[in-house]
Design a protein around this motif. Sequence first.
Motif, mmCIF file in Angstrom:
data_model
loop_
_atom_site.group_PDB
_atom_site.id
_atom_site.type_symbol
_atom_site.label_atom_id
_atom_site.label_comp_id
_atom_site.label_asym_id
_atom_site.label_seq_id
_atom_site.Cartn_x
_atom_site.Cartn_y
_atom_site.Cartn_z
ATOM 1 N N MET A 25 -5.132 -5.653 -0.955
ATOM 2 C CA MET A 25 -4.307 -6.396 0.001
ATOM 3 C C MET A 25 -4.342 -5.738 1.383
ATOM 4 S SD MET A 25 -0.248 -7.057 -0.437
ATOM 5 C CE MET A 25 0.684 -8.054 0.694
ATOM 6 N N THR A 26 -4.207 -4.409 1.400
ATOM 7 C CA THR A 26 -4.202 -3.671 2.669
ATOM 8 C C THR A 26 -5.566 -3.784 3.353
ATOM 9 O OG1 THR A 26 -2.689 -2.144 1.578
ATOM 10 C CG2 THR A 26 -3.545 -1.453 3.703
ATOM 11 N N TRP A 27 -6.627 -3.705 2.557
ATOM 12 C CA TRP A 27 -7.997 -3.790 3.071
ATOM 13 C C TRP A 27 -8.282 -5.187 3.621
ATOM 14 C CZ3 TRP A 27 -12.250 -1.455 4.624
ATOM 15 C CH2 TRP A 27 -13.464 -2.139 4.574
ATOM 16 N N ARG A 28 -7.864 -6.216 2.864
ATOM 17 C CA ARG A 28 -8.146 -7.603 3.214
ATOM 18 C C ARG A 28 -7.385 -8.011 4.479
ATOM 19 N NH1 ARG A 28 -5.512 -12.304 1.182
ATOM 20 N NH2 ARG A 28 -4.200 -10.827 0.105
ATOM 21 N N CYS A 29 -6.091 -7.615 4.543
ATOM 22 C CA CYS A 29 -5.245 -8.023 5.675
ATOM 23 C C CYS A 29 -5.440 -7.128 6.894
ATOM 24 C CB CYS A 29 -3.769 -8.000 5.280
ATOM 25 S SG CYS A 29 -3.376 -9.118 3.929
ATOM 26 N N LYS A 30 -6.083 -5.972 6.705
ATOM 27 C CA LYS A 30 -6.259 -4.995 7.792
ATOM 28 C C LYS A 30 -4.920 -4.658 8.446
ATOM 29 C CE LYS A 30 -10.961 -5.310 7.709
ATOM 30 N NZ LYS A 30 -11.155 -5.116 6.269
ATOM 31 N N ARG A 31 -3.867 -4.666 7.609
ATOM 32 C CA ARG A 31 -2.527 -4.317 8.086
ATOM 33 C C ARG A 31 -1.843 -3.466 7.029
ATOM 34 N NH1 ARG A 31 0.566 -9.607 10.070
ATOM 35 N NH2 ARG A 31 2.175 -8.086 10.579
ATOM 36 N N ALA A 32 -1.075 -2.487 7.476
ATOM 37 C CA ALA A 32 -0.401 -1.618 6.514
ATOM 38 C C ALA A 32 0.993 -1.252 6.985
ATOM 39 C CB ALA A 32 -1.236 -0.354 6.300
ATOM 40 N N GLU A 33 1.555 -2.099 7.871
ATOM 41 C CA GLU A 33 2.862 -1.743 8.436
ATOM 42 C C GLU A 33 3.990 -1.754 7.401
ATOM 43 O OE1 GLU A 33 3.087 -4.593 11.580
ATOM 44 O OE2 GLU A 33 3.657 -6.222 10.238
ATOM 45 N N GLY A 34 3.818 -2.549 6.322
ATOM 46 C CA GLY A 34 4.866 -2.610 5.294
ATOM 47 C C GLY A 34 4.776 -1.504 4.266
ATOM 48 N N VAL A 35 3.650 -0.743 4.333
ATOM 49 C CA VAL A 35 3.430 0.339 3.375
ATOM 50 C C VAL A 35 4.008 1.627 3.958
ATOM 51 C CG1 VAL A 35 1.614 1.730 2.289
ATOM 52 C CG2 VAL A 35 1.371 -0.751 2.388
ATOM 53 N N SER A 36 4.751 2.373 3.142
ATOM 54 C CA SER A 36 5.382 3.603 3.614
ATOM 55 C C SER A 36 4.413 4.782 3.604
ATOM 56 C CB SER A 36 6.588 3.924 2.735
ATOM 57 O OG SER A 36 6.990 5.261 2.940
ATOM 58 N N LEU A 37 4.226 5.388 4.802
ATOM 59 C CA LEU A 37 3.363 6.564 4.931
ATOM 60 C C LEU A 37 3.894 7.715 4.072
ATOM 61 C CD1 LEU A 37 1.005 8.030 6.455
ATOM 62 C CD2 LEU A 37 2.659 8.650 8.196
ATOM 63 N N SER A 38 5.223 7.950 4.155
ATOM 64 C CA SER A 38 5.845 9.043 3.393
ATOM 65 C C SER A 38 5.596 8.875 1.899
ATOM 66 C CB SER A 38 7.348 9.087 3.630
ATOM 67 O OG SER A 38 7.629 9.049 4.982
ATOM 68 N N ILE A 76 -5.449 3.819 0.183
ATOM 69 C CA ILE A 76 -4.309 3.130 0.802
ATOM 70 C C ILE A 76 -3.754 3.973 1.957
ATOM 71 C CG2 ILE A 76 -1.948 2.252 0.415
ATOM 72 C CD1 ILE A 76 -2.855 1.734 -2.562
ATOM 73 N N LEU A 77 -3.674 5.291 1.758
ATOM 74 C CA LEU A 77 -3.187 6.190 2.814
ATOM 75 C C LEU A 77 -4.117 6.131 4.028
ATOM 76 C CD1 LEU A 77 -1.197 8.431 3.776
ATOM 77 C CD2 LEU A 77 -2.699 10.101 2.684
ATOM 78 N N ALA A 78 -5.435 6.118 3.784
ATOM 79 C CA ALA A 78 -6.408 6.045 4.876
ATOM 80 C C ALA A 78 -6.247 4.732 5.639
ATOM 81 C CB ALA A 78 -7.825 6.178 4.317
ATOM 82 N N MET A 79 -6.055 3.612 4.910
ATOM 83 C CA MET A 79 -5.844 2.305 5.555
ATOM 84 C C MET A 79 -4.584 2.360 6.414
ATOM 85 S SD MET A 79 -8.234 0.153 4.561
ATOM 86 C CE MET A 79 -9.322 1.578 4.614
ATOM 87 N N LYS A 80 -3.528 3.007 5.880
ATOM 88 C CA LYS A 80 -2.260 3.136 6.608
ATOM 89 C C LYS A 80 -2.476 3.895 7.927
ATOM 90 C CE LYS A 80 2.174 3.277 7.434
ATOM 91 N NZ LYS A 80 2.897 2.061 7.841
ATOM 92 N N LEU A 81 -3.275 4.965 7.863
ATOM 93 C CA LEU A 81 -3.515 5.778 9.058
ATOM 94 C C LEU A 81 -4.414 5.048 10.059
ATOM 95 C CD1 LEU A 81 -3.956 9.264 7.336
ATOM 96 C CD2 LEU A 81 -2.007 8.498 8.715
ATOM 97 N N ILE A 82 -5.346 4.238 9.546
ATOM 98 C CA ILE A 82 -6.276 3.508 10.421
ATOM 99 C C ILE A 82 -5.586 2.296 11.067
ATOM 100 C CG2 ILE A 82 -8.385 2.099 10.459
ATOM 101 C CD1 ILE A 82 -9.458 3.977 8.191
ATOM 102 N N TYR A 83 -4.921 1.486 10.224
ATOM 103 C CA TYR A 83 -4.361 0.214 10.723
ATOM 104 C C TYR A 83 -2.933 0.333 11.241
ATOM 105 C CZ TYR A 83 -8.444 -1.691 8.384
ATOM 106 O OH TYR A 83 -9.725 -1.942 7.976
ATOM 107 N N LYS A 84 -2.222 1.409 10.860
ATOM 108 C CA LYS A 84 -0.820 1.629 11.241
ATOM 109 C C LYS A 84 0.101 0.475 10.817
ATOM 110 C CE LYS A 84 -1.350 5.615 13.468
ATOM 111 N NZ LYS A 84 -2.196 5.670 14.614
#
Lengths: 84, 84
Positions: A25-38, A76-84
Amino acid sequence: MQTSDIIGYIAAVLTTTAFVPQAWMTWRCKRAEGVSLSMYVIFIGGILMWLTYGILLSAWPVIIANIVTLMLASFILAMKLIYK
Amino acid sequence: MQTSDIIGYIAAVLTTTAFVPQAWMTWRCKRAEGVSLSMYVIFIGGILMWLTYGILLSAWPVIIANIVTLMLASFILAMKLIYK
């Protein structure tokens, strides 16, 4: 194989594969704002500890399940850091 | 207590508490579009299996860690269903 072992293996497969749809989902949407970095930082720390635990006990199902989960959670963490 | 036990307990604490920031973030933002529904459905299934595994082995750390994770993951799933 005991019933508890079978249930343990099913549990390991489920809690590992659960991260596939989140990674996809994170890869497809290129968005990760709803995913918690912590969450993923703490979770990866925990997975590394489970991996160490598995290695110390030579418990292969624990080792394999945690290597797969580590890869998925790191992705998922890498996607979070890339897409914020 | 053996080194492997200590590492196992630390691992359990980390992989359980990891869900706190995700639950908090979803609750605070009142949004869950970035969270995968499939992930939490599969994950909760896995946690229920781990709980059964813990009960069968009378392994209290496994039981306690999975009850806490079950509550946190169910909370995130509920937020996902409410906020979409």
